[in-house]
Design an enzyme around this catalytic site. Structure first.
Site, PDB file in Angstrom:
ATOM      1  N   GLY A 111       0.798  -1.219   0.000  1.00 51.76           N
ATOM      2  CA  GLY A 111       0.000   0.000   0.000  1.00 51.76           C
ATOM      3  C   GLY A 111       0.828   1.264   0.000  1.00 51.76           C
ATOM      4  O   GLY A 111       0.374   2.324  -0.428  1.00 51.76           O
ATOM      5  N   GLY A 112       2.043   1.181   0.518  1.00 54.30           N
ATOM      6  CA  GLY A 112       2.930   2.339   0.531  1.00 54.30           C
ATOM      7  C   GLY A 112       2.763   3.255   1.717  1.00 54.30           C
ATOM      8  O   GLY A 112       3.368   4.321   1.773  1.00 54.30           O
ATOM      9  N   GLY A 183       0.721  -5.059   4.500  1.00 59.41           N
ATOM     10  CA  GLY A 183       1.521  -4.511   5.584  1.00 59.41           C
ATOM     11  C   GLY A 183       0.737  -4.335   6.859  1.00 59.41           C
ATOM     12  O   GLY A 183       1.252  -4.584   7.961  1.00 59.41           O
ATOM     13  N   ILE A 241       3.837 -11.961   1.147  1.00 60.82           N
ATOM     14  CA  ILE A 241       2.462 -12.319   1.443  1.00 60.82           C
ATOM     15  C   ILE A 241       1.622 -12.166   0.182  1.00 60.82           C
ATOM     16  O   ILE A 241       1.636 -11.114  -0.466  1.00 60.82           O
ATOM     17  CB  ILE A 241       1.879 -11.438   2.565  1.00 60.82           C
ATOM     18  CG1 ILE A 241       2.694 -11.570   3.852  1.00 60.82           C
ATOM     19  CG2 ILE A 241       0.413 -11.795   2.806  1.00 60.82           C
ATOM     20  CD1 ILE A 241       2.563 -12.889   4.550  1.00 60.82           C
ATOM     21  N   TYR A 475       3.770   1.684  13.144  1.00 56.33           N
ATOM     22  CA  TYR A 475       4.196   3.090  13.160  1.00 56.33           C
ATOM     23  C   TYR A 475       5.710   3.108  12.962  1.00 56.33           C
ATOM     24  O   TYR A 475       6.462   3.589  13.796  1.00 56.33           O
ATOM     25  CB  TYR A 475       3.865   3.764  14.490  1.00 56.33           C
ATOM     26  CG  TYR A 475       2.400   3.932  14.810  1.00 56.33           C
ATOM     27  CD1 TYR A 475       1.415   3.722  13.849  1.00 56.33           C
ATOM     28  CD2 TYR A 475       1.994   4.310  16.082  1.00 56.33           C
ATOM     29  CE1 TYR A 475       0.073   3.882  14.162  1.00 56.33           C
ATOM     30  CE2 TYR A 475       0.654   4.482  16.404  1.00 56.33           C
ATOM     31  CZ  TYR A 475      -0.309   4.266  15.436  1.00 56.33           C
ATOM     32  OH  TYR A 475      -1.631   4.437  15.744  1.00 56.33           O
TER      33      TYR A 475
END
Length: 563
Positions: A111-112, A183, A241, A475
């Site tokens: 997703g970045g 992620g 994944i 995070y």
């Protein structure tokens, strides 16, 4: 002997890293290698490989399309040699095999949204991006209350596909709809239902992954250790994944949300202090997040707390609950908005629930990309009102950075710390996200804002967890430690903050499934000391020699002429 021959032999037999690995040479190497390791045609495979020198416009578009932090989108940001955008499992397998043979690092992007950009930027000179955005198929089975979700799908897409099939099912995950599933779930994943249902990883029941040998594994073939590791240990340390199978959760027809703001003059410090004492033990159906920010009111700088809630029930029950447990906040019925579960998703994503249709969740670029930095902490003992006042004052003094306080309790206290790699369960009152965003590319501003985050982090030391000071993997924060090579001692520094007592088990599993440390990044899981057979960046020696020969053929031809 002709003097050119020793030079040519030296070049031929030397490690590939001594020769220039250019985007074009790596691009050509992949085009030669992929068909040898995939049943698909050359045309099908070449269509998913991009280079800055061959198909530069598409390469640039793809690179920037999922960069969610403009800090890592400058001309000086290291760029991948190639980008591979697989559409099938066999293409992922072939890419892994070829990257290992050619000797380049893989960065896996779903997703970045990783805050330090490590899915598309590297400290190593020779790397590629394996972008999984094509793997976004979502198969929702309401009868079994499960969904199979591609790693490249986004949370908003998952929420919408559930909503299509049922108005009384949901999934406990993040509030930002453009976050990639791959992620988010592999790092922990949480949202407004964590007190009721725990983390996203607590609902993963199966997976598909490509390992460092190019094999596709699931829970049965990969084993329970690997299944444990990828539910909070970061999937990028163990493989690529492909998908997760998750269980859905029941949600009521009527949900309630509210947003209440209080400044320091309106007793914000005392209210935040009260929140941390009362809320961890309140009804599990209620989640209240607090944003702490420096603001300007009547031309005067001050601190403000914003209380944002999601309640799994109607507003009458919520007001009654708050009147009994937290009357100081002064919640009234008119403050509350009754919504469906999918509307609560829109509300928390800062959309207007009255005018926004759920279809916006299918827009993979619905968010605004800016510059940012995040850090994290855990609070285990209540912070006094005077302590909260000092925190507000520090935020105002610094001027830009803010906090997000995420409430714990409920189901988070019931799941054992070693049930998944994510260890931060019982004993934590709330999690802190340090948050600073800006829109200007000025490097002076960036340095100032990054410094603010570090100054505030140091200021918070007396208030947060210790020995070790905990941190949340999703995070991502490179300030707390970086892996320069496959160094156990370097990995241990950040590993114990993210994983606490689960770090050693992750290292053992990593050593078993990826002993050569092929899948690595700046904060990946290291292998056990002395167990790695090759240092970081030195894989694929035989393949490199083959590539060397290909690159040196013109030189050999010239040598033949000179004889």
């Amino acid at each position: 002997m002709n003097p050119i021959l020793p030079l040519l032999l030296t070049l031929l037999l030397s490690p590939f890293s001594t020769l220039a690995q250019t985007p074009n040479s790596i691009y050509q190497s992949f085009l030669q290698c992929l068909p040898l390791n995939s049943p698909e045609s050359v045309d099908e495979l070449s269509a998913v490989v991009y280079s800055s020198t061959v198909n530069s416009t598409s390469y640039t578009t793809l690179l920037q399309d999922y960069i969610k932090n403009q800090r890592f989108n400058s001309s000086s940001t290291p760029k991948p040699l190639v980008i591979v955008t697989p559409a099938t499992e066999s293409q992922v397998q072939a890419t892994v095999i070829c990257a290992k043979k050619i000797g380049v690092q893989i960065k896996i992007r779903s997703g970045g949204h990783d805050y330090e950009g490590i899915s598309y930027v590297s400290s190593e000179p020779n790397f590629i991006i394996l972008d999984m955005f094509n793997f976004r198929n979502i198969d929702v089975n309401i009868e079994n209350e499960t969904a199979v979700v591609g790693a490249g799908a986004q949370l908003g897409e998952l929420y919408y596909r559930i909503y299509e099939k049922s108005k009384v099912h949901g999934f406990p995950a993040g509030v930002c709809p453009t976050v990639g599933v791959g992620g988010h779930l592999s790092g922990g994943g949480y949202g407004t239902m964590l007190r009721k249902y725990g983390l996203s990883v607590d609902h993963v029941i199966d997976f598909r992954i490509v390992d460092s040998n190019g094999r596709v594994l699931d829970r049965k073939s990969g084993g329970e250790d690997l299944y444990w590791a990828i539910r909070g240990g970061g999937g990028g340390s163990f493989g690529v994944i492909l998908s997760y199978t998750v269980t859905l959760v029941p949600v009521p027809v009527v949900n309630t949300v509210f947003r209440i703001m209080k400044t320091q003059a309106e007793n914000a410090a005392a209210l935040v202090s009260k929140w941390q004492e009362v809320m961890p033990n309140i009804d599990d159906d209620l989640f209240i997040r607090i944003l702490l920010q420096p603001v300007t009111v009547n031309k005067k700088k001050t601190g403000r707390a914003t209380f944002i809630a999601h309640y799994l029930g109607d507003k009458n029950k919520l007001v009654e609950l708050m009147d009994k447990n937290f009357p100081e906040l002064g919640l009234k019925r008119e403050d509350c908005i009754e919504v469906s579960w999918i509307q609560s998703v829109l509300y928390w994503a800062n959309f207007d629930v009255n005018t926004t249709k759920p279809e916006i969740l299918l827009d993979r670029h619905s968010d605004k990309v800016n510059f940012g930095k995040r850090k994290s902490d855990y609070v285990q003992k209540p912070i006094s009102t005077s302590g909260m006042t000092s925190i507000f004052n520090k935020l105002v003094e610094l001027g830009k950075i803010g906090f997000v306080f995420n409430l714990y309790g409920g189901r988070m206290y019931e799941i054992a710390a070693d049930a998944t790699p994510f260890p931060h369960r019982a004993g934590n009152l709330f999690k802190i996200q340090y948050s600073v965003n800006w829109n200007d590319a000025d490097p002076v501003l960036e340095a100032n804002y990054l410094n603010q985050s570090r100054v505030m982090y140091e200021f918070m030391t007396p208030f947060v967890s210790k020995n070790p000071r905990g941190a949340f993997l999703n995070y991502r924060d490179l300030d707390i430690g970086v892996m320069s090579k496959n160094s156990y001692s370097e990995g241990e520094v950040y590993g114990e903050k993210y994983f606490m007592g689960n770090f050693e088990r992750l290292v053992k599993i990593k050593t078993a499934v990826d002993p050569d440390n092929f899948f690595r990044n700046e904060q990946s899981i290291p292998t056990s000391p002395g167990k790695s057979s090759a240092p970081s960046g030195s894989y694929g020696g035989d393949a490199r020699k083959t590539t060397n020969i290909q690159l040196l053929l013109p030189w050999l031809y010239l040598y033949k002429i000179f004889l």
